[in-house]
Design a protein around this motif. Structure first.
Motif, short mmCIF file in Angstrom:
data_model
loop_
_atom_site.label_atom_id
_atom_site.label_comp_id
_atom_site.label_asym_id
_atom_site.label_seq_id
_atom_site.Cartn_x
_atom_site.Cartn_y
_atom_site.Cartn_z
N LYS A 22 1.07 -1.21 0.08
CA LYS A 22 -0.14 -0.06 -0.29
C LYS A 22 0.80 1.32 -0.04
O LYS A 22 0.62 2.05 -0.70
CB LYS A 22 -1.14 -0.09 1.13
N ALA A 23 1.93 1.24 0.68
CA ALA A 23 2.75 2.46 0.88
C ALA A 23 3.75 2.73 -0.51
O ALA A 23 3.82 3.72 -0.65
CB ALA A 23 3.84 2.36 1.93
N LEU A 24 3.82 1.58 -1.18
CA LEU A 24 4.45 1.73 -2.54
C LEU A 24 3.47 2.00 -3.61
O LEU A 24 4.18 2.15 -4.71
CB LEU A 24 5.37 0.47 -2.73
N GLY A 25 2.19 2.11 -3.36
CA GLY A 25 1.17 2.49 -4.30
C GLY A 25 1.07 3.79 -4.90
O GLY A 25 0.21 4.12 -5.64
N GLN A 39 20.96 8.13 -1.36
CA GLN A 39 21.34 9.24 -0.36
C GLN A 39 21.78 8.88 0.97
O GLN A 39 22.46 9.48 1.56
CB GLN A 39 20.47 10.46 -0.45
N SER A 40 21.32 7.86 1.49
CA SER A 40 21.46 7.31 2.87
C SER A 40 20.40 8.01 3.55
O SER A 40 19.44 7.21 4.32
CB SER A 40 22.63 7.03 3.50
N CYS A 41 20.37 9.30 3.84
CA CYS A 41 19.53 10.14 4.62
C CYS A 41 19.42 11.22 3.72
O CYS A 41 20.03 11.87 2.91
CB CYS A 41 20.11 10.30 5.89
N CYS A 42 18.25 12.05 4.18
CA CYS A 42 18.14 13.45 3.72
C CYS A 42 16.84 14.18 4.57
O CYS A 42 16.29 13.51 5.32
CB CYS A 42 17.43 13.40 2.13
N LEU A 65 5.13 6.64 4.19
CA LEU A 65 6.36 5.60 4.20
C LEU A 65 6.58 5.37 5.58
O LEU A 65 7.04 4.36 5.94
CB LEU A 65 7.34 6.25 3.36
N LYS A 66 6.67 6.33 6.47
CA LYS A 66 7.08 6.18 7.70
C LYS A 66 6.05 5.19 8.61
O LYS A 66 6.38 4.54 9.21
CB LYS A 66 7.01 7.29 8.31
N ASN A 67 4.82 5.66 8.35
CA ASN A 67 3.63 4.70 9.03
C ASN A 67 3.84 3.31 8.55
O ASN A 67 3.37 2.38 9.51
CB ASN A 67 2.41 5.26 8.68
N ALA A 68 4.22 2.95 7.17
CA ALA A 68 4.27 1.72 6.79
C ALA A 68 5.71 1.06 7.23
O ALA A 68 5.60 -0.01 7.33
CB ALA A 68 4.32 1.75 5.36
N GLY A 69 6.57 1.75 8.07
CA GLY A 69 7.77 1.36 8.49
C GLY A 69 8.99 1.25 7.55
O GLY A 69 9.83 0.56 7.60
N LEU A 70 8.81 1.76 6.25
CA LEU A 70 9.70 1.53 5.28
C LEU A 70 10.79 2.77 5.53
O LEU A 70 12.05 2.53 5.01
CB LEU A 70 9.03 1.66 3.82
N ILE A 71 10.53 3.87 6.26
CA ILE A 71 11.51 4.81 6.54
C ILE A 71 11.57 5.12 7.98
O ILE A 71 10.45 4.86 8.64
CB ILE A 71 11.33 5.95 5.54
N GLN A 72 12.30 5.84 8.43
CA GLN A 72 12.39 6.39 9.73
C GLN A 72 12.97 7.94 9.73
O GLN A 72 13.70 8.00 8.82
CB GLN A 72 13.19 5.35 10.69
N TYR A 82 15.45 11.71 7.33
CA TYR A 82 14.65 10.70 6.80
C TYR A 82 15.57 9.36 6.36
O TYR A 82 16.63 10.21 5.68
CB TYR A 82 13.64 10.83 5.90
N CYS A 83 15.60 8.52 6.48
CA CYS A 83 16.41 7.42 6.00
C CYS A 83 15.47 6.26 5.86
O CYS A 83 14.71 5.85 6.38
CB CYS A 83 17.77 7.32 6.69
#
Length: 101
Positions: A22-25, A39-42, A65-72, A82-83
């Motif tokens: 869903k997050a990748l949708g 970039q590793s982080c931005c 993306l953060k809610n889905a857990g793909l980024i922090q 973010y990364c």
């Protein structure tokens, strides 16, 4: 005959895969992940500089993306860095690979 899905028990992996999918949708979220992987982080402002969207639009995609857990995100007031969430990224790769095989 109509079937109800209310009684189906999904595995944790199935629910996790659905959350990641869903997050990748949205193409913008995929673009953000591709950028973060290089970039590793931005910071949000970095994405605003490279993507043709407003800060509020990018922030909304980052939130998904953060809610889905793909980024922090790491708070560095007044900014958030973010990364990719590396552990969940490995899980996503494993789950998608298994799904498509």
């Amino acid at each position: 005959m109509k079937r109800s899905l209310e009684h189906i028990q999904y595995t944790d992996d199935t629910e996790t895969l659905a959350r990641f999918a869903k997050a990748l949708g949205h193409p913008t979220r995929i673009t953000i992940l591709q950028y973060l992987e290089k970039q590793s982080c931005c910071f949000t402002g970095d994405l605003v500089d490279v993507l043709p969207f407003s800060q509020s639009t990018i922030s909304q995609h980052l939130k998904e993306l953060k809610n889905a857990g793909l980024i922090q995100g790491e708070v560095n007031p007044p900014k958030i860095k973010y990364c990719i969430h590396q552990e969940n990224w490995k899980i996503a790769k494993r789950l998608f690979k298994s799904f498509f095989e």
